[in-house]
Structure formats: C-alpha cells, structure tokens
Design an enzyme around this catalytic site. Structure first.
Site, PDB file in Angstrom:
ATOM      1  N   GLY A 130       8.423  -5.488 -27.654  1.00 39.06           N
ATOM      2  CA  GLY A 130       8.958  -6.795 -28.042  1.00 39.06           C
ATOM      3  C   GLY A 130       8.566  -7.161 -29.461  1.00 39.06           C
ATOM      4  N   MET A 148       7.516 -16.587 -25.067  1.00 40.56           N
ATOM      5  CA  MET A 148       6.940 -16.327 -23.740  1.00 40.56           C
ATOM      6  C   MET A 148       5.771 -15.368 -23.875  1.00 40.56           C
ATOM      7  SD  MET A 148      10.012 -16.133 -21.101  1.00 40.56           S
ATOM      8  CE  MET A 148      11.003 -17.594 -20.804  1.00 40.56           C
ATOM      9  N   SER A 149       4.741 -15.599 -23.075  1.00 40.57           N
ATOM     10  CA  SER A 149       3.554 -14.747 -23.098  1.00 40.57           C
ATOM     11  C   SER A 149       2.829 -14.905 -21.769  1.00 40.57           C
ATOM     12  CB  SER A 149       2.642 -15.200 -24.242  1.00 40.57           C
ATOM     13  OG  SER A 149       1.347 -14.683 -24.055  1.00 40.57           O
ATOM     14  N   SER A 150       2.208 -13.806 -21.326  1.00 40.22           N
ATOM     15  CA  SER A 150       1.429 -13.903 -20.080  1.00 40.22           C
ATOM     16  C   SER A 150       0.300 -14.919 -20.253  1.00 40.22           C
ATOM     17  CB  SER A 150       0.843 -12.537 -19.723  1.00 40.22           C
ATOM     18  OG  SER A 150       1.882 -11.580 -19.665  1.00 40.22           O
ATOM     19  N   ARG A 151      -0.197 -15.063 -21.479  1.00 41.65           N
ATOM     20  CA  ARG A 151      -1.312 -15.992 -21.725  1.00 41.65           C
ATOM     21  C   ARG A 151      -0.847 -17.456 -21.724  1.00 41.65           C
ATOM     22  NH1 ARG A 151      -3.473 -11.586 -25.135  1.00 41.65           N
ATOM     23  NH2 ARG A 151      -5.495 -10.994 -24.275  1.00 41.65           N
ATOM     24  N   HIS A 161       9.311  -9.616 -20.758  1.00 44.13           N
ATOM     25  CA  HIS A 161       9.202  -8.250 -20.229  1.00 44.13           C
ATOM     26  C   HIS A 161      10.542  -7.817 -19.616  1.00 44.13           C
ATOM     27  CE1 HIS A 161       4.862  -9.642 -19.670  1.00 44.13           C
ATOM     28  NE2 HIS A 161       4.722  -8.580 -20.434  1.00 44.13           N
ATOM     29  N   LEU A 217       4.295 -10.484 -15.375  1.00 46.86           N
ATOM     30  CA  LEU A 217       5.609 -10.329 -16.015  1.00 46.86           C
ATOM     31  C   LEU A 217       6.363 -11.651 -16.154  1.00 46.86           C
ATOM     32  CD1 LEU A 217       6.840  -7.015 -14.312  1.00 46.86           C
ATOM     33  CD2 LEU A 217       5.516  -7.316 -16.415  1.00 46.86           C
ATOM     34  N   LYS A 271       7.951  -9.944 -30.467  1.00 48.53           N
ATOM     35  CA  LYS A 271       6.883 -10.956 -30.366  1.00 48.53           C
ATOM     36  C   LYS A 271       5.568 -10.404 -30.922  1.00 48.53           C
ATOM     37  CE  LYS A 271       3.938 -13.684 -27.850  1.00 48.53           C
ATOM     38  NZ  LYS A 271       2.950 -12.754 -27.416  1.00 48.53           N
TER      39      LYS A 271
END
Ligand code: AMP
Length: 310
Positions: free
Chosen positions: A163, A200-203, A40, A36, A165
C-alpha cells in the site's frame, strides 16, 4: 466458495507453491500483520484480479518493533481476519491460502526485539531506510526488509502487493527486489481512507472516536499542500518551503498532536528536496503522534500524498 487453506509452516507453503507452479498458475501475494481493514482488502482484491491464485500472510513481525513499541499490544484478530478474507472474491475467485507462521518458522535462529542481542541474518536496504520513518524507528526497515525477503523466498510470488500508505516501505521493497535480483513484480496500490480522509490503519483501533475525527486534519493538510503544488507547477520548479508552510498552517492547529516530521522527498530516492521539479514530482509525508484512548501513551499516524509529475 471453498474454504481458505490455513498454512502454518514454511514446508506447507512450499508444497502449495509447487502445485501452483505445476499448474502454471500466477501467484499473487499480500503480506500483512493482520487486523485486516479495507486497505488490506483493496490489495487482496487486486491480487485476485491479476493472478490465478492468491495467498495472504498474517504475521506480526517482531524484528520491526523496538523494545519500547507495541509488539505485545498490536491487535491480533485472526478469526475475524479469516472471515474477512473468506468473503473476498473477484470473478468467482477467492483467496486460496493464508500463511500464518510462528516466529521460529520465520526466524530459525530465534528473534528478540533488542537489536544488540539479535543473531542470524538480516537485510539492510541502505540509502532509503535511514530518513523519515527510519530516523524515528532505526530498526524498522531492517526488520521489514528481512521479513519480506524471507516471505518472498518461501512464497515466490509472481506479484506482490503493498500500500502507498507506507510510502517509504514501498521504496525499500522495490530496491530490495531490484538489488537481490528477486523474480517478482512489486505492485503499489493507493491508500484506502476513512470517509473523513484518515488513512486506514490497524493502529486506528487505538484511537477514540474523538481523536479519529480530529485526525482527519492530517490528510486535509497534506491535500492543501498538494492543491498549492498543482497551482504552482505550471510555472516551473516549486520551492518546498511554500508547500510546507501551507501544510503547517493546518497540521499544527491541533494542540494535543505532535508532528514528528513533515518532509518533501524525491519519489524514488527519498532524497530530501529544496525544490520540486514538476517533471519528477515528489512525495510529501508526515508522522504525527496522537493520544491513545486506553493509556497515557501516544500512537503514531503516518500519511503521505504524491505530488504528481506533469
Ligand atoms: P500492515 O498489516 O499494516 O503491515 O499492512 C500490510 C499491507 O497493507 C502493507 O503493504 C500496507 O502498506 C498496506 N496497507 C495498510 N494500510 C493501508 C491503507 N490504508 N491503504 C492501502 N494499503 C494499506
């Protein structure tokens, strides 16, 4: 603040949901794959504002990954995710429950990433799943639509949050909810960005600080296109070519980045456009493959900007 309930099975979520129903609580639901970040959290905060109770799911969904993709290495940070969620609150209300299922709970017929070997029931949202991301990742939206349908069947939320995104995902889910007559309201919230503009991204965890810095060019280029569109739209229809050309001037500057697509589409149907009707607006989206810090591989960064209607 009371501790978040961790629900690990479908049966437990159903029991929890039944209590919410009895107490006439509106239920807000934020599906995630974990790792997260503030993007998120913005969805969760909105859910806390809109509903008497909120639930978040954390499930890395195998069926949306192709065999060559990063299912195994996808960041898994459950403990820190739970601490992040525990800290969130709006008007003294926090997240009440987190659904952390295992793959067999969600896929009772079993699941493998090889589409040809899959068995069971899958959901295809035809017409908006094949272009853009769907062209690059043919199994992706089938996997997303399937898991979201299952999660909606279990949680039965009043509101569900996504999102911007993942713009195409939002279109797919809106159509899914409409076509399958699912009783929930789909809420789409703006993209949360790093201070340099990177979505923003978890990756983003795969990126070195240097690549993160360079990746700001993605949003910067899309914003240049948006600026030009805003200047042009008072004159009537805007040809997409001039907007794309403007964006390319910036986006193609970085030699170790590979632009997979750059496209301007209708905001609801995702049909590819030749010109933009200012009464309708459009969405400009891109996917860029950038080097990963820990291997010879690349990771894909996606982003988009809405060209708003007048
Ligand atoms: P994921 O965990 O990547 O599957 O994302 C779960 C939800 O968070 C999806 O609805 C995403 O669109 C949303 N999300 C991911 N990144 C962002 C972001 N930077 N800003 C807003 N929402 C996001």
């Amino acid at each position: 603040m009371t501790a978040i309930k961790i629900l690990r099975t479908v049966a437990h979520v159903r029991q929890w949901r039944y209590e919410c129903l009895k107490n006439r609580k509106r239920v807000g639901f934020v599906p995630t794959m974990g790792a997260l970040h503030d993007g998120h959290c913005s969805l969760v905060n909105q859910s806390l504002k809109d509903n008497e109770t909120s639930i978040v799911s954390i499930f890395v969904n195998p069926s949306q990954f192709a065999p060559h993709e990063d299912l195994e290495s996808y960041p898994k940070t459950l403990d820190s995710d739970l601490s992040i969620l525990q800290e969130l609150a709006q008007d003294g209300k926090g997240v009440e429950a987190v659904f952390v299922p295992n793959a067999l709970d969600i896929y009772p017929s079993g699941i493998t990433v090889d589409v040809l070997k899959q068995k069971g029931t899958f959901v295809n949202v035809v017409g908006c799943s094949e272009q853009l991301e769907g062209k690059q990742r043919p199994q992706f939206f089938r996997g997303v639509a399937t898991v979201v349908t299952k999660l909606l069947n279990v949680v039965q939320p009043t509101n569900i949050y996504f999102g911007q995104k993942d713009a195409q995902q939002c279109v797919v889910i809106k159509n899914l909810v409409k076509d399958l007559l699912i009783d929930t309201k789909v809420n789409v919230l703006p993209t949360t960005r790093e201070p340099n503009g990177l979505a923003m991204s978890s990756r983003n965890a795969y990126l070195s600080p240097e690549i993160k810095l360079k990746s700001s060019i993605i949003f910067e280029s899309l914003s240049k296109g948006e600026e030009l569109y805003n200047q042009q739209r008072s004159h009537g229809e805007v040809p997409v070519d001039i907007i794309l050309q403007k964006i390319r001037q910036y986006l193609y500057q970085t030699t170790d980045f590979e632009v997979e697509y750059l496209s301007i589409n209708h905001p609801e149907t995702l049909e590819e456009l030749q010109s933009i009707d200012p009464q309708v607006g459009a969405i400009v989206s891109t996917a860029v493959a950038v080097p990963r810090k820990d291997s010879q591989q690349t990771t894909r960064l996606i982003d988009n900007v809405i060209l708003s209607k007048v």
